[in-house]
Design an enzyme around this catalytic site. Structure first.
Site, PDB file in Angstrom:
ATOM      1  N   LEU A  30       0.819  -1.212   0.000  1.00 48.79           N
ATOM      2  CA  LEU A  30       0.000   0.000   0.000  1.00 48.79           C
ATOM      3  C   LEU A  30       0.855   1.265   0.000  1.00 48.79           C
ATOM      4  CD1 LEU A  30      -2.699  -1.132   2.591  1.00 48.79           C
ATOM      5  CD2 LEU A  30      -2.749  -1.335   0.090  1.00 48.79           C
ATOM      6  N   GLY A  33      -1.593   6.372  -2.719  1.00 45.56           N
ATOM      7  CA  GLY A  33      -2.711   6.261  -3.663  1.00 45.56           C
ATOM      8  C   GLY A  33      -3.803   5.364  -3.099  1.00 45.56           C
ATOM      9  N   HIS A  34      -3.401   4.193  -2.591  1.00 42.33           N
ATOM     10  CA  HIS A  34      -4.378   3.312  -1.944  1.00 42.33           C
ATOM     11  C   HIS A  34      -5.018   4.010  -0.740  1.00 42.33           C
ATOM     12  CE1 HIS A  34      -1.406   0.204  -3.533  1.00 42.33           C
ATOM     13  NE2 HIS A  34      -2.526  -0.193  -4.104  1.00 42.33           N
ATOM     14  N   GLY A 144      -9.073   3.645  -8.270  1.00 44.13           N
ATOM     15  CA  GLY A 144      -8.243   4.776  -8.657  1.00 44.13           C
ATOM     16  C   GLY A 144      -8.311   5.039 -10.155  1.00 44.13           C
ATOM     17  N   LYS A 146      -5.943   6.043 -11.756  1.00 41.04           N
ATOM     18  CA  LYS A 146      -4.646   5.537 -12.234  1.00 41.04           C
ATOM     19  C   LYS A 146      -4.833   4.365 -13.211  1.00 41.04           C
ATOM     20  CE  LYS A 146      -0.280   3.967 -11.931  1.00 41.04           C
ATOM     21  NZ  LYS A 146      -0.405   2.565 -11.750  1.00 41.04           N
ATOM     22  N   ASP A 147      -5.783   3.475 -12.891  1.00 38.72           N
ATOM     23  CA  ASP A 147      -6.067   2.323 -13.750  1.00 38.72           C
ATOM     24  C   ASP A 147      -7.376   2.601 -14.493  1.00 38.72           C
ATOM     25  OD1 ASP A 147      -3.942   0.213 -12.836  1.00 38.72           O
ATOM     26  OD2 ASP A 147      -4.688   1.152 -11.023  1.00 38.72           O
ATOM     27  N   GLN A 150      -9.279  -0.187 -16.266  1.00 38.97           N
ATOM     28  CA  GLN A 150      -9.850  -1.096 -15.266  1.00 38.97           C
ATOM     29  C   GLN A 150     -11.186  -0.560 -14.757  1.00 38.97           C
ATOM     30  OE1 GLN A 150      -7.525  -3.168 -12.067  1.00 38.97           O
ATOM     31  NE2 GLN A 150      -8.239  -1.482 -10.814  1.00 38.97           N
TER      32      GLN A 150
END
Ligand code: AMP
Length: 288
Positions: A30, A33-34, A144, A146-147, A150
């Site tokens: 982690l 971001g997490h 996120g 970020k992905d 996904q």
């Protein structure tokens, strides 16, 4: 904070929790971001759950499954400190019992970009997240930006399979030099780490052009390609300027565009993206 491994223990623990429940699925290792997802889940729900599972089915045969970092004690301490109520840390056999043969395949939006370069990746992601949704029965699930692909794949799955929950997408957390936080950044040696911000520089250059009026997909891709070509350590997997809903490349012009890329720096594959035209991936949020 309850930490459980077996699925029946998870179900029992979940049943004991009252009020709205927010879930943060992770593969552990982690970082901030997490933890931004956890903090948001904590602020928006009565109870918060997280999963830590390095999901083998989303890794290709030549990818980094065996060396993926697994600092479990540290992760649990961070989650406890952040006020998480329930953590599931299953062994692979709890998620994929012997004889497992049911998969979730999101056909269209899984195909381009990451799907082309990581065949089977999103089948593994969609399957494990469907299992997490079933196991935790959250009211909200946090992911996120970020992905980005996904998120788009999972939003499609949520709609198609009718999971009664809200997906919440949180902005990408970055280092000061723009590098998106990732559990894989620890693989970078100092020289590679110094090269890695080139992804965000390339995205930012294209975003500046967009704000100056550039709407042509090919021009935005060319701006990113040129900036990445100037960094000798960066090997491009793909550069994309796509429609954020269909993920089809913008062949002419568009107002809403997802700029994204995957770049190898040494053995490490980094991804990053920005959305142009609306700051959110889903303007108006993806509701149950
Ligand atoms: P992972 O552990 O890599 O599977 O990531 C778990 C969740 O954290 C996913 O929803 C990711 O999109 C999200 N995440 C990973 N890195 C970041 C970041 N730098 N900023 C925001 N969210 C992130």
């Amino acid at each position: 904070m309850q930490v459980v491994c077996a699925l029946p223990d998870l179900r029992a623990a979940r049943t004991s929790l009252r009020g709205t429940f927010g879930l943060v699925p992770t593969m552990g290792a982690l970082h901030a971001g997490h933890m931004a997802l956890v903090a948001r889940a904590r602020a928006e729900n009565d109870c918060v759950g997280a999963s830590i599972f390095v999901n083998p089915t989303q890794f290709g045969p030549t990818e980094d499954l065996s060396k993926y970092p697994r600092p479990l004690d540290r992760d649990l301490a961070l989650l406890e400190e952040a006020g998480v109520d329930l953590v599931w840390t299953p062994a692979p056999a709890q998620v994929y019992p012997p004889g497992f043969q049911t998969w979730v395949e999101v056909s269209e939006v899984s195909r381009p970009l990451e799907g082309t370069h990581r065949p089977g990746h999103f089948r593994g992601v969609a399957t494990v997240v469907a299992k997490l949704f079933n196991a935790f029965t959250p009211d909200r699930a946090y992911f996120g930006q970020k992905d980005a692909q996904q998120v788009i794949v999972l939003a499609q799955m949520r709609r198609d399979l009718g999971f009664p929950l809200q997906m919440v997408v949180s902005p990408t957390v970055r280092e000061e030099d723009g590098l998106a936080l990732s559990s894989r950044n620890v693989y970078l040696d100092p020289q590679q780490r110094a090269a890695a911000p080139v992804l965000y520089r390339a995205l930012s250059a294209a975003r500046m052009a967009y704000h100056a009026g550039e709407r042509r997909g090919d021009q935005l891709r060319a701006i990113m390609r040129e900036m990445l070509a100037a960094e000798p350590l960066a090997k491009v997997d793909y550069i994309s300027a796509a429609d954020p809903e269909t993920l089809h490349e913008v062949e002419t012009t568009a107002d809403r565009i997802l700029l994204s890329m995957a770049v190898r720096i040494g053995q490490t594959r980094l991804i990053d993206n920005v959305v142009l035209g609306e700051s959110d991936l889903f303007p108006g949020e993806d509701q149950a």
